[in-house]
Design an enzyme around this catalytic site. Sequence first.
Site, short mmCIF file in Angstrom:
data_model
loop_
_atom_site.label_atom_id
_atom_site.label_comp_id
_atom_site.label_asym_id
_atom_site.label_seq_id
_atom_site.Cartn_x
_atom_site.Cartn_y
_atom_site.Cartn_z
N THR A 39 68.69 20.55 -41.90
CA THR A 39 69.31 19.45 -41.17
C THR A 39 69.41 18.20 -42.05
O THR A 39 70.41 17.47 -41.99
CB THR A 39 68.52 19.14 -39.89
N HIS A 42 72.39 18.70 -44.13
CA HIS A 42 73.61 18.46 -43.34
C HIS A 42 73.87 16.97 -43.18
O HIS A 42 75.01 16.50 -43.34
CB HIS A 42 73.48 19.12 -41.97
#
Length: 337
Positions: A39, A42
């Site tokens: 994450t 990302h």
Amino acid sequence: MKANYFIGNGSFELREVEMPHADPGEVVIKNMVCGVCGTDVHIKNGEPGSAEVNPPVVLGHEYSGEVIEVGEGVTSLKPGDHVTVDPNIYCGQCAHCRNGKKQLCENMQAVGVTRDGGFAQFSLVPEAQAFRLAPSVSFEAGAMAEPLACCLHGIDLAGIRPGQTVCIIGGGAIGLIMLQLAKLSGAARLILSEPNEKRREAAKTLGADLTVDPTDPAAYEGVKGTADVVVECVGNNPAVRAAFDFAKKGATLVLFSVPKPEAQFPLPLFDVYKKELTIKGSFVNPDTHDRAVALINSGKVDFGPIITHRYPLSELSGAIEAQSGSESIKVVVMAQE
């Protein structure tokens, strides 16, 4: 204190900022180890996290540390306690929260995503988000509680029954945690599909009965139609295709990975029909963090072969780049270095 802020556009800035202090119901943590999550990669690349990111913010939601200050009314923790943080804070008021699906909360906040988190020397969190670790547990193991908790939610959804064959697709940190949880759930045969030899070797160390290179046509063919449960932990189309291919009739598929927001996959409708497949998604870690801590405190999950690279706080950008590379499995940041 030092804090490494995400300032947007893929950039980070190491800053000297004031130490936090605990208001009522809060604790201040001396951060020790913070894992780099997919994450975080990302978010660095401009893609969504578990909640909306508004820079500047200190990322890092997989972390452990030591309580150094408690606010008024805090009763479950005291200075000196070693803790890990459950980052996800739910509103408790939306329809999802009120109907047993708080992980889908419409107003979720998250430490290390919407609030300053673990990529700093100290952090401030609500008492309810900090879970006590056994004193004997390393801070590195403690930092893995959040990914372990997310994996537990996925394993719950998979519904593994003792004696089944389970195939894990992807030998990164998540896949290797899933492998161990599947074993603890009673899987009779554990298969791991992963093109990276280093990760296949780690899987063997952690209990895989069979590891396969999915780029080898003969090995791929040998796994087709053999798994009662398939857990996909990669997030690209070849991995999802393999999940459908490896599933036997009546299988459950858990698509656990975090794909790119625009990712599409042509659903093999005839496979779903003829095999009577069950397909599930899995999001964050509702009510599983306490169980993750219990597993860590009992030594039931081994992170030794998983954590491969360590970076100081000042080299956060390099740590995130390393997590994206094929040489690493799990990268952690040492917050006090």
